[in-house]
Design a protein around this motif. Structure first.
Motif, PDB file in Angstrom:
ATOM      1  N   MET A 113       0.829  -1.211   0.000  1.00  0.00           N
ATOM      2  CA  MET A 113       0.000   0.000   0.000  1.00  0.00           C
ATOM      3  C   MET A 113       0.868   1.267   0.000  1.00  0.00           C
ATOM      4  O   MET A 113       0.644   2.197  -0.770  1.00  0.00           O
ATOM      5  CB  MET A 113      -0.916  -0.018   1.226  1.00  0.00           C
ATOM      6  CG  MET A 113      -1.927   1.095   1.238  1.00  0.00           C
ATOM      7  SD  MET A 113      -3.139   0.957  -0.070  1.00  0.00           S
ATOM      8  CE  MET A 113      -4.444   0.130   0.747  1.00  0.00           C
ATOM      9  N   SER A 114       1.890   1.288   0.857  1.00  0.00           N
ATOM     10  CA  SER A 114       2.773   2.459   0.954  1.00  0.00           C
ATOM     11  C   SER A 114       3.567   2.662  -0.329  1.00  0.00           C
ATOM     12  O   SER A 114       3.762   3.788  -0.784  1.00  0.00           O
ATOM     13  CB  SER A 114       3.747   2.297   2.125  1.00  0.00           C
ATOM     14  OG  SER A 114       3.059   2.295   3.337  1.00  0.00           O
ATOM     15  N   THR A 115       4.024   1.555  -0.934  1.00  0.00           N
ATOM     16  CA  THR A 115       4.870   1.645  -2.129  1.00  0.00           C
ATOM     17  C   THR A 115       4.093   2.173  -3.325  1.00  0.00           C
ATOM     18  O   THR A 115       4.556   3.083  -4.006  1.00  0.00           O
ATOM     19  CB  THR A 115       5.481   0.264  -2.470  1.00  0.00           C
ATOM     20  OG1 THR A 115       6.129  -0.238  -1.296  1.00  0.00           O
ATOM     21  CG2 THR A 115       6.492   0.370  -3.591  1.00  0.00           C
ATOM     22  N   VAL A 116       2.899   1.629  -3.582  1.00  0.00           N
ATOM     23  CA  VAL A 116       2.171   2.044  -4.797  1.00  0.00           C
ATOM     24  C   VAL A 116       1.674   3.485  -4.701  1.00  0.00           C
ATOM     25  O   VAL A 116       1.540   4.158  -5.713  1.00  0.00           O
ATOM     26  CB  VAL A 116       0.997   1.100  -5.177  1.00  0.00           C
ATOM     27  CG1 VAL A 116       1.492  -0.249  -5.557  1.00  0.00           C
ATOM     28  CG2 VAL A 116      -0.046   1.019  -4.095  1.00  0.00           C
ATOM     29  N   HIS A 117       1.437   3.951  -3.476  1.00  0.00           N
ATOM     30  CA  HIS A 117       0.986   5.340  -3.325  1.00  0.00           C
ATOM     31  C   HIS A 117       2.123   6.275  -2.932  1.00  0.00           C
ATOM     32  O   HIS A 117       1.899   7.479  -2.793  1.00  0.00           O
ATOM     33  CB  HIS A 117      -0.146   5.425  -2.301  1.00  0.00           C
ATOM     34  CG  HIS A 117      -1.437   4.846  -2.797  1.00  0.00           C
ATOM     35  ND1 HIS A 117      -2.219   5.477  -3.731  1.00  0.00           N
ATOM     36  CD2 HIS A 117      -2.051   3.678  -2.532  1.00  0.00           C
ATOM     37  CE1 HIS A 117      -3.269   4.732  -4.005  1.00  0.00           C
ATOM     38  NE2 HIS A 117      -3.190   3.630  -3.294  1.00  0.00           N
ATOM     39  N   ALA A 118       3.315   5.717  -2.723  1.00  0.00           N
ATOM     40  CA  ALA A 118       4.492   6.508  -2.324  1.00  0.00           C
ATOM     41  C   ALA A 118       4.155   7.413  -1.135  1.00  0.00           C
ATOM     42  O   ALA A 118       4.452   8.604  -1.129  1.00  0.00           O
ATOM     43  CB  ALA A 118       5.004   7.323  -3.504  1.00  0.00           C
ATOM     44  N   THR A 119       3.476   6.833  -0.143  1.00  0.00           N
ATOM     45  CA  THR A 119       3.025   7.597   1.029  1.00  0.00           C
ATOM     46  C   THR A 119       3.340   6.817   2.291  1.00  0.00           C
ATOM     47  O   THR A 119       3.154   5.600   2.330  1.00  0.00           O
ATOM     48  CB  THR A 119       1.486   7.801   0.971  1.00  0.00           C
ATOM     49  OG1 THR A 119       1.134   8.336  -0.297  1.00  0.00           O
ATOM     50  CG2 THR A 119       1.003   8.730   2.062  1.00  0.00           C
ATOM     51  N   ASP A 120       3.780   7.540   3.318  1.00  0.00           N
ATOM     52  CA  ASP A 120       3.899   6.914   4.639  1.00  0.00           C
ATOM     53  C   ASP A 120       2.590   7.182   5.375  1.00  0.00           C
ATOM     54  O   ASP A 120       2.314   8.320   5.763  1.00  0.00           O
ATOM     55  CB  ASP A 120       5.083   7.506   5.423  1.00  0.00           C
ATOM     56  CG  ASP A 120       6.418   7.069   4.826  1.00  0.00           C
ATOM     57  OD1 ASP A 120       6.462   5.958   4.281  1.00  0.00           O
ATOM     58  OD2 ASP A 120       7.384   7.846   4.902  1.00  0.00           O
ATOM     59  N   TYR A 121       1.795   6.155   5.535  1.00  0.00           N
ATOM     60  CA  TYR A 121       0.458   6.343   6.088  1.00  0.00           C
ATOM     61  C   TYR A 121       0.480   6.568   7.595  1.00  0.00           C
ATOM     62  O   TYR A 121       1.280   5.978   8.308  1.00  0.00           O
ATOM     63  CB  TYR A 121      -0.434   5.142   5.754  1.00  0.00           C
ATOM     64  CG  TYR A 121      -0.926   5.177   4.331  1.00  0.00           C
ATOM     65  CD1 TYR A 121      -1.966   6.018   3.967  1.00  0.00           C
ATOM     66  CD2 TYR A 121      -0.352   4.390   3.345  1.00  0.00           C
ATOM     67  CE1 TYR A 121      -2.422   6.073   2.659  1.00  0.00           C
ATOM     68  CE2 TYR A 121      -0.793   4.439   2.034  1.00  0.00           C
ATOM     69  CZ  TYR A 121      -1.832   5.286   1.706  1.00  0.00           C
ATOM     70  OH  TYR A 121      -2.282   5.344   0.415  1.00  0.00           O
ATOM     71  N   LYS A 122      -0.451   7.407   8.045  1.00  0.00           N
ATOM     72  CA  LYS A 122      -0.677   7.590   9.487  1.00  0.00           C
ATOM     73  C   LYS A 122      -1.743   6.572   9.898  1.00  0.00           C
ATOM     74  O   LYS A 122      -2.527   6.113   9.062  1.00  0.00           O
ATOM     75  CB  LYS A 122      -1.169   9.006   9.768  1.00  0.00           C
ATOM     76  CG  LYS A 122      -0.177  10.098   9.429  1.00  0.00           C
ATOM     77  CD  LYS A 122      -0.687  11.453   9.927  1.00  0.00           C
ATOM     78  CE  LYS A 122       0.244  12.565   9.526  1.00  0.00           C
ATOM     79  NZ  LYS A 122       0.052  12.996   8.121  1.00  0.00           N
ATOM     80  N   PRO A 123      -1.816   6.235  11.200  1.00  0.00           N
ATOM     81  CA  PRO A 123      -2.763   5.191  11.633  1.00  0.00           C
ATOM     82  C   PRO A 123      -4.220   5.467  11.254  1.00  0.00           C
ATOM     83  O   PRO A 123      -4.972   4.550  10.973  1.00  0.00           O
ATOM     84  CB  PRO A 123      -2.595   5.180  13.158  1.00  0.00           C
ATOM     85  CG  PRO A 123      -1.236   5.726  13.391  1.00  0.00           C
ATOM     86  CD  PRO A 123      -0.958   6.699  12.296  1.00  0.00           C
ATOM     87  N   GLY A 124      -4.637   6.737  11.221  1.00  0.00           N
ATOM     88  CA  GLY A 124      -6.030   7.046  10.904  1.00  0.00           C
ATOM     89  C   GLY A 124      -6.334   7.040   9.412  1.00  0.00           C
ATOM     90  O   GLY A 124      -7.486   7.200   9.013  1.00  0.00           O
TER      91      GLY A 124
END
Length: 263
Positions: free
Chosen positions: A212-223
């Motif tokens: 999920m993080s790789t394809v969106h190039a985002t470091d997700y927050k828990p919420g």
């Protein structure tokens, strides 16, 4: 009928043999702006999706794409959320009917087959339109262990070791495929089943978060993401073992930190 108007009716084939209305239902899924990813391992199946709250005034706890169908089977829905709720209601009804008739809970593959059959009927009757959703079902089969099935609006369903749906589906699938090939000391491509059996509970969750993080190039927050899990693993709380549940924010944060530290 002119060549351009073959998409006016659900039940009319175009000269190339295509059903345009069904194809548009697939467009509704990829255009929904959400990505869902599912991975299964030795004793665990997990689904992960984005949680987008479009307005500050909305109650975030009422927004979800994860649904429970039976105590041991859950799903993630990608696409039109109102269609998703209708399909979940039907799935719960079918699961309840099965239990009433046969005296035991429905298995994930039987439920997936039944819902796929219903979806297929929606493509051949003009009175109903196909639902604009992809459903990824996960659950534990008493005989075969963790299961993961994906259903589409055309009535096709198939089991997966790992899969994705929605926006950036192909990028996520490519990423998961690359990762799978490296499993089991590089034998993942030759024997994907054995490779999947090497994945522990923590590794399954990590692989899903990483995809999920790789394809969106985002470091997700828990919420910003939600995770649903069904696990028989020793790390799972004994009271909840084998049960479908949605992780709370604290648990999601723990797994996100573990993934961040690994990098």
């Amino acid at each position: 009928m002119s060549r351009t108007s073959y998409d006016r009716y659900l039940t009319v084939f175009s000269p190339e043999g295509r059903l345009y209305q069904v194809e548009y239902a697939f467009k509704a899924i990829s255009g929904s702006g959400h990505t869902a990813i599912s991975v299964r391992g030795k004793d665990t199946a997990v689904v992960i999706t984005q949680k987008k709250v479009p307005d500050k005034l909305l109650d975030a706890s009422t927004i979800t794409h994860l649904f429970s169908i039976t105590p041991t089977i859950g799903c993630v829905m990608t696409g039109l959320i109102a269609d998703a709720r209708a399909q979940v209601a039907r799935a719960r009804s079918e699961a309840a009917d099965f239990r009433y008739k046969f005296g035991h809970e429905i298995t994930p593959d039987a439920l997936a087959r039944r819902l796929a059959n219903i979806n297929q009927v929606y493509t051949q009757r003009a009175a109903m339109r196909p639902l604009g959703i992809a459903m990824i079902l996960i659950g534990i089969d008493p005989e075969f262990g963790p299961q993961c099935f994906k259903l589409d609006p055309a009535g096709y369903f198939v089991g997966f070791h790992a899969t994705a749906a929605g926006q950036k589906q192909q990028e996520a699938m490519n990423h998961l495929e690359k990762k799978w090939k490296k499993l089991d000391a590089g034998k993942g491509a030759d024997d994907p089943v054995a490779a999947g059996k090497t994945l522990s509970r923590a590794e399954v969750i990590e692989l899903a978060i990483e995809a999920m993080s790789t394809v969106h190039a985002t470091d997700y927050k828990p919420g910003e993401i939600e995770i649903g899990i069904v696990s028989d693993g020793d790390d799972e709380d004994p009271k909840k073992r084998g049960q479908w549940r949605v992780m709370d924010v604290a648990e999601v944060e723990k797994h996100l930190l573990a993934y961040a530290e690994k990098d």
